[in-house]
Scaffold this motif. Structure first.
Motif, PDB file in Angstrom:
ATOM      1  N   GLU A 127      -6.837   1.833  -0.947  1.00  0.00           N
ATOM      2  CA  GLU A 127      -7.936   1.553  -0.036  1.00  0.00           C
ATOM      3  C   GLU A 127      -9.228   1.291  -0.804  1.00  0.00           C
ATOM      4  N   ALA A 159      -7.901  11.129   3.388  1.00  0.00           N
ATOM      5  CA  ALA A 159      -6.812  11.360   2.457  1.00  0.00           C
ATOM      6  C   ALA A 159      -7.102  12.606   1.636  1.00  0.00           C
ATOM      7  N   GLU A 203      -2.405   5.799  -1.289  1.00  0.00           N
ATOM      8  CA  GLU A 203      -3.161   5.217  -0.182  1.00  0.00           C
ATOM      9  C   GLU A 203      -4.653   5.200  -0.509  1.00  0.00           C
ATOM     10  N   ARG A 263       5.017  12.025   3.938  1.00  0.00           N
ATOM     11  CA  ARG A 263       3.623  12.154   3.494  1.00  0.00           C
ATOM     12  C   ARG A 263       3.511  13.023   2.257  1.00  0.00           C
ATOM     13  N   SER A 286       1.784   3.606   7.074  1.00  0.00           N
ATOM     14  CA  SER A 286       1.916   3.626   5.624  1.00  0.00           C
ATOM     15  C   SER A 286       1.986   2.186   5.157  1.00  0.00           C
ATOM     16  N   SER A 287       2.053   2.009   3.858  1.00  0.00           N
ATOM     17  CA  SER A 287       2.137   0.648   3.333  1.00  0.00           C
ATOM     18  C   SER A 287       3.389  -0.056   3.863  1.00  0.00           C
ATOM     19  N   HIS A 316       1.194  -4.471  -1.082  1.00  0.00           N
ATOM     20  CA  HIS A 316       2.445  -3.759  -0.824  1.00  0.00           C
ATOM     21  C   HIS A 316       3.491  -4.035  -1.890  1.00  0.00           C
ATOM     22  N   TYR A 371       2.025   9.771  -1.660  1.00  0.00           N
ATOM     23  CA  TYR A 371       1.560   8.894  -0.580  1.00  0.00           C
ATOM     24  C   TYR A 371       0.045   8.936  -0.470  1.00  0.00           C
ATOM     25  N   TRP A 372      -0.513  10.151  -0.408  1.00  0.00           N
ATOM     26  CA  TRP A 372      -1.962  10.282  -0.209  1.00  0.00           C
ATOM     27  C   TRP A 372      -2.730   9.687  -1.376  1.00  0.00           C
ATOM     28  N   ALA A 415       6.596   7.934   2.463  1.00  0.00           N
ATOM     29  CA  ALA A 415       5.811   7.594   3.649  1.00  0.00           C
ATOM     30  C   ALA A 415       6.180   8.506   4.809  1.00  0.00           C
TER      31      ALA A 415
END
Lengths: 296, 337, 261
Positions: free
Chosen positions: C129, B15, C125, C117, B188-189, C104, C121-122, C114
């Motif tokens: 994570e 990322a 995410e 991108r 993606s989610s 979610h 989004y990055w 999404a």
């Protein structure tokens, strides 16, 4: 003819078409009841039945009753082969897999017959059945063919109902359809019962195929539309319910006939699908079904 | 919770380092593919038949990937994908050919109408269980076909003959764009939520996924891209009829997806390319070809249910290790309930 | 302070069968409450009522003082998470993905972020994570992060169900037989884990369990359910000695089990 006579005429026409739908719908509903599978190939079994009848009467010059019975036996054999070869290996697979396989079997039969017998339409030999037209009620007509449709459908439906209710095999079918694990624990041979279900369903579809061949042209793609519509009839009556399939088939035949009469014959083929979507939205369990919720 | 990660083979790192290099090489590769084909067909090295086949391939890629989003990723079996394609085709033709709007506007307009169709069809039917959904979407497709047949404005049963406005360039780049967008979405989610619906709808709902809304959204997006593919189809082929979008065509699109592997985006691309090439090679024997595809479909289900690629994603890094991006779940046999 | 969960005279009827009748139940904030009873007593049905899978025929359910009227996924987003008696993981997805999916409901980027991108989004995410990995580490599952969930051993699958439920950011955690199929050591570890997790995440826990050692060790209060009705409630010592519970319902086996601890 007055309005009333015309109405009766349309209802009689619808009854004949509905009888065909009913015969095919029975096979759909029995197979769905026992395996939760929409057997897309069922309409093509009906097509094969029509071709068996054609070759037996036109090429081998068999008398009609013999050709009818022989075709029904051949299609029930075909039904058993399809079940054994294509569906049984997938019993433990996801349902989506079996459904896609059923589509594959359907496409296979249609295209195989196009290759084998050509896509051209054919007609049963003239005089395969005696022709006679009856008239009553100031001009309402029906033919000997119509009588045959109604008679064969009635005999087969009541025969099936007797078979399912009163014989050991029929009880086994009902037991497997209700709960196949429990049935197998009680010593019922589930495999054999499923096989028998396909045989009986295809037997009826074979009859429908030969009957329709005496009136209309036949071709390798003839099974698609009646097959889909018969499935709609089965859903309408409540899938898995034998009398439901017959009632659903007859209702569908009548509604189509009345829609054509009302001047919308171009939309005739859409009727079944509109009924399907309405019934799925309003009462997915069908006219005779009961609702059940998924267990969490 | 700030302990040093022992071994995190995951995306945190990627990322931060968005793979510009990988993206650059991918774009370069695609420009080369596009340019070579363009040049060869302009200069006549590729005959018309081969060029046509490549264009159909591109259209089929869009159809397969968009159906895969609905059926493979979200797990909703749809037997009416050609109907969305038809909506896109008819409305692109109406906007461009009948109303005189520019082709790109017509194309996007057709896609939007198809997406709207997805919403209208999806909202009521997506509450239905798998096989009922399949048959309901099939029914919608057939109703639409019958409506076109009786609608004189769009040519009734004869259909329409728009000019050829789409070409290899349009189809290639729109196919690339469709694949890229759908791939991003799946990864993606939102895409994970869609897969969760496929895996276990009850659990998905229990962890906060609005299952119906997500299914409908997947449906709309899939339908939109099918509509784009439909517009390209109509404006490349010069002609289309209501029967171009019947359920047999829907089955054909499903074959592409199933053969490639339900749930694998690259699988759908491979499926579309392989099947289109085979169809072109066998086009003198149309009926035998159909028998072979039907048999292939059955055998695939019986012996290699996961399709050619399964859920496995093929990536350039397998050829050029320098392009490593991220590893996904690995092999799977596609079994689920 | 108002209770996290409050059931007042809740009943549900399926056809003619009253599966749950007039149940009163409260779970205070940070409280560990047990729900026990024989099979078919209606325990899981109560979970399904609390998570909005079923609508009660009668009675009211309140969550954080407000009446509950929302679909299951909304309730999850509001902080009611659960595990399932028959494990319901996303089998073909990875362990990490299983946890990410549970986040979610709180995801801050949209469909277009999404597809295109965007930087959002990055960023999101990466943050998701990191949180998911931290959660997995707590359950000792981080080395399996990239394995398919269905390939995990049974005990780990149960743990993953709990980890996934925590990823919802719950205030109320419903555990449906979390120790089923575990041996004594694993159960004891589980008790410890649930206790610390409940403390660290500030959770109220409602727990269905057949393993009496788990219930007695973990729970501060226990409800006993039989034929859909609450027949006793109180702290473990009281339940242990309640003759109504032992005789009329738990039977000799349970008596033995209770005596063992």
């Amino acid at each position: 003819m007055g309005f009333f006579q015309m109405l009766v005429q349309q209802l009689l026409n619808g009854l004949s078409q509905g009888a065909i739908y009913a015969l095919i719908a029975l096979g759909y509903t029995m197979v769905y009841g026992i395996m939760r599978l929409i057997n897309f190939a069922h309409g093509d079994v009906y097509m094969v039945g029509a071709f068996c009848g054609f070759f037996l009467t036109a090429d081998l010059h068999w008398p009609f009753p013999a050709a009818l019975v022989a075709s029904m036996l051949l299609t029930s054999l075909l039904g058993m082969i399809i079940e054994r070869a294509a569906y049984r290996p997938l019993w433990n697979a996801p349902r989506l897999t079996m459904l896609i396989t059923a589509i594959g079997v359907s496409l296979f039969l249609e295209n195989l017959f196009i290759v084998l017998v050509s896509p051209d339409p054919r007609t049963y030999p003239a005089g395969v059945l005696p022709q006679h037209t009856f008239q009553f009620f100031g001009g309402v007509r029906f033919t000997l063919n119509d009588v045959l449709f109604w008679g064969v459908t009635a005999v087969l439906t009541f025969g099936l109902q007797f078979f399912v209710q009163n014989t050991r095999s029929g009880q086994a079918m009902r037991a497997v359809s209700f709960d196949s694990d429990a049935a197998s624990l009680m010593g019922i041979d589930v495999g054999q019962t499923v096989s028998l279900t396909f045989a009986v369903g295809s037997f009826l579809a074979g009859a429908a195929g030969v009957l329709i061949g005496t009136v209309y042209q036949i071709d390798p793609l003839m099974g698609i539309m009646p097959g889909l519509k018969a499935f709609v009839a089965a859903v309408l009556g409540g899938i898995g319910i034998i009398p439901g399939a017959v009632v659903g088939g007859l209702i569908l035949g009548e509604v189509e006939s009345l829609v054509s009469w009302a001047g919308f014959s171009n939309y005739r083929d859409a009727v079944a699908f509109i009924i399907l979507i309405l019934i799925l939205l309003v009462r997915p369990s069908g006219l005779f079904g009961s609702t059940a919720k998924e267990k969490v | 919770m700030a302990t040093q990660p022992a071994k995190i083979p995951a995306r945190t790192s990627t990322a931060a380092l968005y793979p510009w290099r990988s993206m650059g090489i991918s774009i370069l590769g695609m420009v080369v593919v596009w340019g070579v084909v363009q040049w060869l067909s302009q200069s006549g090295v590729l005959n018309l038949f081969i060029t046509q086949t490549l264009v159909i391939m591109g259209i089929n890629v869009i159809l397969a990937v968009s159906l895969n989003l609905i059926t493979g990723v979200t797990g909703q079996l749809v037997l009416g994908h050609a109907a969305f394609m038809g909506l896109g085709c008819y409305f692109a033709a109406i906007l461009t050919y009948k109303m005189g709007l520019p082709f790109p506007v017509g194309l996007i307009g057709g896609g939007l109408v198809a997406g709207l169709g997805g919403l209208v069809i999806g909202l009521p039917t997506l509450r239905l269980r798998g096989d009922y959904l399949a048959i309901a979407t099939l029914g919608f497709g057939e109703i639409l076909r019958i409506v076109y047949q009786n609608w004189d404005y769009v040519g009734g049963a004869v259909g329409m003959s728009p000019p050829q406005l789409a070409n290899w360039t349009w189809v290639f780049w729109l196919a690339v764009l469709s694949v890229l967008i759908i791939w991003h979405l799946v990864d993606s989610s939102h895409g994970r939520a869609l897969q969760a619906i496929r895996e276990n709808e009850i659990a998905a709902e229990a962890v906060g996924v609005a299952t119906t809304r997500h299914k409908v959204t997947a449906f709309i997006i899939g339908a939109f891209f099918a509509g784009i593919a439909g517009g390209l189809y109509g404006f490349y082929n010069y002609a289309f009829q209501p029967s171009s979008f019947d359920f047999l065509h829907s089955f054909n699109i499903l074959v592409l997806v199933v053969l490639g592997g339900l749930g694998s985006i690259t699988g759908s691309i491979v499926g579309a390319v392989v099947v289109t090439a085979l169809q072109a090679a066998l086009q003198s024997y149309p009926y035998i070809q159909n028998v072979i595809f039907a048999l292939l479909l059955i055998l695939m289900m019986l012996f290699r249910r996961q399709g050619l690629l399964g859920r496995y994603e093929f990536h350039l890094s397998m050829i050029f290790p320098g392009l490593r991006r991220e590893e996904k779940g690995g092999h799977s046999d596609g079994a689920r309930s | 302070m108002e209770p996290v969960l409050e059931l007042e005279q809740v009943s549900i009827q399926f056809g003619g069968l009253k599966a749950v009748s007039d149940v009163d139940l409260r779970v205070e904030s940070q409280e560990l409450v047990g729900l026990i009873g024989p099979n078919g007593a209606g325990k899981t049905t109560i979970f399904n009522l609390i998570t909005g899978v079923y609508e009660p025929t009668n009675g009211t359910l309140r969550y954080l003082g407000a009446p509950m009227h929302a679909p299951t996924h909304r309730l999850a987003q509001m902080g009611i998470a659960r595990t399932f008696q028959n494990i319901r993981l996303f089998g073909q997805l990875t362990v990490l993905e299983n946890v990410l999916i549970a986040m979610h409901g709180h995801v801050s980027y949209g469909w277009f972020d999404a597809m295109l991108r965007t930087p959002r989004y990055w960023r999101t995410e990466a943050a998701m994570e990191e949180e998911a990995i931290a959660l997995l580490r707590r359950f000792g599952l981080e080395t399996h992060a990239q394995d398919q969930a269905r390939n995990l051993p049974y005990g780990s699958q149960r743990l993953l169900e709990i980890a996934r439920a925590l990823a919802v950011h719950p205030k109320l955690l419903l555990l449906d037989e979390p120790a089923a199929g575990m041996n004594a050591q694993e159960s004891a570890d589980l008790v410890q884990l649930i206790r610390t997790v409940a403390h660290d995440f500030d959770l109220a826990v409602l727990l269905i369990e057949h393993d009496m050692s788990v219930v007695m060790n973990l729970c501060e209060r226990i409800y006993v359910l039989d034929y859909g009705a609450v027949i006793a409630q109180g702290p473990p010592e009281e339940i242990r000695q309640n003759p109504k519970v032992i005789e009329a319902y738990l039977g000799e086996e349970a008596e033995q089990a209770i005596a063992d601890h």
